[in-house]
Scaffold this active site. Structure first.
Site, PDB file in Angstrom:
ATOM      1  N   ASN A  23      30.571 -13.065   1.787  1.00  0.00           N
ATOM      2  CA  ASN A  23      30.712 -14.514   1.612  1.00  0.00           C
ATOM      3  C   ASN A  23      29.355 -15.203   1.817  1.00  0.00           C
ATOM      4  O   ASN A  23      29.109 -15.875   2.816  1.00  0.00           O
ATOM      5  CB  ASN A  23      31.770 -15.070   2.565  1.00  0.00           C
TER       6      ASN A  23
ATOM      7  N   GLU B  12      33.452 -15.130  12.769  1.00  0.00           N
ATOM      8  CA  GLU B  12      33.226 -13.975  11.910  1.00  0.00           C
ATOM      9  C   GLU B  12      33.328 -14.465  10.473  1.00  0.00           C
ATOM     10  O   GLU B  12      34.141 -15.330  10.162  1.00  0.00           O
ATOM     11  CB  GLU B  12      34.282 -12.877  12.121  1.00  0.00           C
TER      12      GLU B  12
ATOM     13  N   TYR C 184      26.605 -21.640   7.432  1.00  0.00           N
ATOM     14  CA  TYR C 184      26.539 -21.446   8.879  1.00  0.00           C
ATOM     15  C   TYR C 184      25.084 -21.369   9.362  1.00  0.00           C
ATOM     16  O   TYR C 184      24.723 -21.986  10.374  1.00  0.00           O
ATOM     17  CB  TYR C 184      27.314 -20.192   9.292  1.00  0.00           C
TER      18      TYR C 184
END
Length: 157
Positions: free
Chosen positions: A119, A114, A126
């Site tokens: 962010n 998560e 990611y």
């Protein structure tokens, strides 16, 4: 500049398993990078639960750390952090790739995490490594005014 002198000038980073003795150094980093940091107890509980926990060292100094929980064949990345002074140098990617390697070694089929919806730089990292958005967890994180959504991301390993 020859290869030998380049190797000497390049910073040296190492990984090692996290221990309780590392918590003082980690607690020097954690509150400076998160609005709602993990507590010493959170880290101690994770170590007691035998989660896969690693530190990233530069010249024997902890500059990053990550913790991951295994549930059957799923790896759940709980925390991945780089000290503020070492951010934007590719170390988040280095640590993330290390944790993916650990998950593979533990026979994980997938890795999940998560991330705060705000962010953007972490989400970009990611996605760049191959994670995909799977869902939104409404109100998952505490925020200064109420709660913040989390993006649930997954990676097939």
């Amino acid at each position: 500049m020859n290869a030998q002198s380049q190797a000497k000038s390049k910073p040296q980073y190492q990984f090692r398993a996290m221990s309780i003795a590392d918590l003082d150094a980690i607690m020097e980093i954690e509150p400076h990078i998160y609005s709602h940091p993990w507590t010493r107890g959170n880290f101690a509980d994770s170590l007691k639960s035998e989660h896969s926990a690693w530190v990233l060292l530069h010249d024997k100094k902890i500059v990053g750390y990550a913790l991951m929980m295994m549930v059957l064949d799923e790896a759940h990345l709980l925390n991945l952090s780089i000290s503020k002074t070492y951010q934007k140098q590719g170390l988040g990617r280095l640590l993330l790739e290390h944790m993916i390697g650990i998950a593979r070694a533990l026979n994980a089929a997938n890795m999940f995490l998560e991330v705060r919806a705000s962010n953007i730089s972490a989400i970009a990292l990611y996605e760049n490594v191959g994670f995909n958005e799977m869902a939104v967890r409404r109100g998952y994180y505490p925020a200064h005014h109420g709660r913040e959504d989390a993006i649930l991301m997954g990676l097939a390993i």
